[in-house]
Write an enzyme that holds these catalytic residues in place. Sequence first.
Site, PDB file in Angstrom:
ATOM      1  N   GLU A 186       0.405   8.130   0.016  1.00  0.00           N
ATOM      2  CA  GLU A 186      -0.293   7.988  -1.118  1.00  0.00           C
ATOM      3  C   GLU A 186      -1.406   8.483  -1.919  1.00  0.00           C
ATOM      4  O   GLU A 186      -2.562   8.720  -0.836  1.00  0.00           O
ATOM      5  CB  GLU A 186      -0.085   6.190  -1.373  1.00  0.00           C
ATOM      6  CG  GLU A 186      -1.053   6.161  -2.767  1.00  0.00           C
ATOM      7  CD  GLU A 186      -0.400   4.372  -3.574  1.00  0.00           C
ATOM      8  OE1 GLU A 186      -0.095   3.681  -2.564  1.00  0.00           O
ATOM      9  OE2 GLU A 186      -0.518   4.313  -4.634  1.00  0.00           O
ATOM     10  N   LYS A 188       4.946  -4.288   5.579  1.00  0.00           N
ATOM     11  CA  LYS A 188       4.290  -2.302   5.427  1.00  0.00           C
ATOM     12  C   LYS A 188       3.156  -2.803   5.469  1.00  0.00           C
ATOM     13  O   LYS A 188       3.020  -4.519   4.580  1.00  0.00           O
ATOM     14  CB  LYS A 188       4.776  -2.046   4.294  1.00  0.00           C
ATOM     15  CG  LYS A 188       3.785  -0.463   3.609  1.00  0.00           C
ATOM     16  CD  LYS A 188       4.084   0.171   2.421  1.00  0.00           C
ATOM     17  CE  LYS A 188       4.061  -0.405   1.764  1.00  0.00           C
ATOM     18  NZ  LYS A 188       2.478  -0.736   0.919  1.00  0.00           N
ATOM     19  N   ASP A 227       5.293  -5.970   0.906  1.00  0.00           N
ATOM     20  CA  ASP A 227       4.487  -5.297   2.031  1.00  0.00           C
ATOM     21  C   ASP A 227       3.806  -6.881   2.450  1.00  0.00           C
ATOM     22  O   ASP A 227       3.720  -8.189   1.895  1.00  0.00           O
ATOM     23  CB  ASP A 227       3.757  -5.368   0.333  1.00  0.00           C
ATOM     24  CG  ASP A 227       2.802  -3.833   0.198  1.00  0.00           C
ATOM     25  OD1 ASP A 227       3.038  -2.869   1.259  1.00  0.00           O
ATOM     26  OD2 ASP A 227       2.734  -3.332  -0.750  1.00  0.00           O
ATOM     27  N   GLU A 256      -1.339  -1.972   5.609  1.00  0.00           N
ATOM     28  CA  GLU A 256      -2.181  -0.572   4.409  1.00  0.00           C
ATOM     29  C   GLU A 256      -3.167  -0.265   5.387  1.00  0.00           C
ATOM     30  O   GLU A 256      -4.235  -0.653   6.159  1.00  0.00           O
ATOM     31  CB  GLU A 256      -2.973  -0.774   3.968  1.00  0.00           C
ATOM     32  CG  GLU A 256      -1.768  -1.605   1.979  1.00  0.00           C
ATOM     33  CD  GLU A 256      -2.825  -1.489   0.922  1.00  0.00           C
ATOM     34  OE1 GLU A 256      -3.724  -0.964   0.754  1.00  0.00           O
ATOM     35  OE2 GLU A 256      -1.935  -1.222  -0.362  1.00  0.00           O
ATOM     36  N   ASP A 289       2.940  -4.820  -2.425  1.00  0.00           N
ATOM     37  CA  ASP A 289       1.166  -5.726  -3.637  1.00  0.00           C
ATOM     38  C   ASP A 289       1.207  -5.868  -5.071  1.00  0.00           C
ATOM     39  O   ASP A 289       0.884  -6.055  -5.551  1.00  0.00           O
ATOM     40  CB  ASP A 289       0.228  -6.722  -3.041  1.00  0.00           C
ATOM     41  CG  ASP A 289       0.052  -4.740  -2.003  1.00  0.00           C
ATOM     42  OD1 ASP A 289       0.466  -3.993  -2.596  1.00  0.00           O
ATOM     43  OD2 ASP A 289      -0.802  -4.855  -1.421  1.00  0.00           O
ATOM     44  N   SER A 290       2.272  -4.352  -5.682  1.00  0.00           N
ATOM     45  CA  SER A 290       2.076  -4.113  -6.781  1.00  0.00           C
ATOM     46  C   SER A 290       2.212  -5.490  -7.500  1.00  0.00           C
ATOM     47  O   SER A 290       1.915  -5.524  -8.970  1.00  0.00           O
ATOM     48  CB  SER A 290       2.289  -2.671  -7.152  1.00  0.00           C
ATOM     49  OG  SER A 290       3.731  -2.606  -6.510  1.00  0.00           O
TER      50      SER A 290
HETATM   51  O1  KIV Z   1       3.063  -1.861  -3.464  1.00  0.00           O
HETATM   52  C1  KIV Z   1       2.902  -0.929  -3.678  1.00  0.00           C
HETATM   53  O2  KIV Z   1       4.273  -0.863  -4.738  1.00  0.00           O
HETATM   54  C2  KIV Z   1       3.408  -0.011  -3.210  1.00  0.00           C
HETATM   55  C3  KIV Z   1       3.875   1.211  -3.306  1.00  0.00           C
HETATM   56  C4  KIV Z   1       3.438   2.222  -4.904  1.00  0.00           C
HETATM   57  C5  KIV Z   1       3.649   2.122  -1.916  1.00  0.00           C
HETATM   58  O3  KIV Z   1       1.903  -0.086  -1.640  1.00  0.00           O
END
Ligand code: KIV
Length: 294
Positions: free
Chosen positions: A197, A128, A98, A130, A59-60
């Site tokens: 992280e 994924k 994510d 969090e 989600d970055s």
């Molecule tokens: O969203 C993302 O890019 C991440 C990574 C930094 C692990 O969660």
Amino acid sequence: MSTAPFTTGAPPSERLPVTLPQLADKKRLGEPIVMVTAYDFPSAQVAEAAGVDLVLVGDSGAMTVLGYPSTVPVSVEEMLMLTAATRRGLRTPLLVADLPFGSYEASNEQAVATAQRFVKEGGAEAVKLEGGGASVERARAIVAAGVPVMGHVGLTPQTATALGGYRAQGRTAERAADVARDALALQEAGCFAIVFEAIPAAVAHALMERMEVPVIGIGAGASTDGQVLVFHDLLGIREGVGARFVKRYADVQSEMVAGVRAYAEDVRTRRYPGPDHTYSIDPNELARFQAAFG
Ligand code: KIV
């Protein structure tokens, strides 16, 4: 579309698709696991060609490709579009997507339904999520529904405000114990891997003794089973100073600016297009055309 359409997705590769047991084997054998983020067809093709093990549609992408100020605003629909585009550029790395903020926290039913959309519509092989706490039960429910889950502890950007901002976590004995509890609970809930992280290297190192599933680190030192970096950070595609843990391997942003600037200059000075960039027509056809329209 101004370019010829692509007829195939990912380029052919000799490698076989990466599987979850292979990742477990890598941990057992002490072979480092490589993960990188990707958000679209070209970045996926780069990750494919580079031979990484895992690709994360993080989600970055909210910040790197959609321009939001944080990861919080990105929607399921937006993440699904990024995931499906990434899928089309990949053949061998395992694809993890994510789950965005607000798409899994409310209930196990919500979490399972969202995870299934990422598999069915986005083509992800795993999702994924969090944090510890309620996320542990969400992870357990998604795993029980047949979708592999990667956990994520330490700095969790979706809840960065509650953590006091984008800062390293686990820097006191109590906070390090919180990270440890979250990681062990996610492992027990059936996560196939966990991201650590921005936690002290010594904390990650101590925790590794208890971790039976692969741990992918980002700003967690060298003891983890693998590493992940954000595509745009490692290639220098975005401006500004990255986090302490970012290592830049290229300066693609300046290359792109230089390329577009050179193109603009060529257009303005009429150096582009040249004869090599134009199509010809048979003189007889041209004469007939001119007779009709001249
Ligand atoms: O969203 C993302 O890019 C991440 C990574 C930094 C692990 O969660």
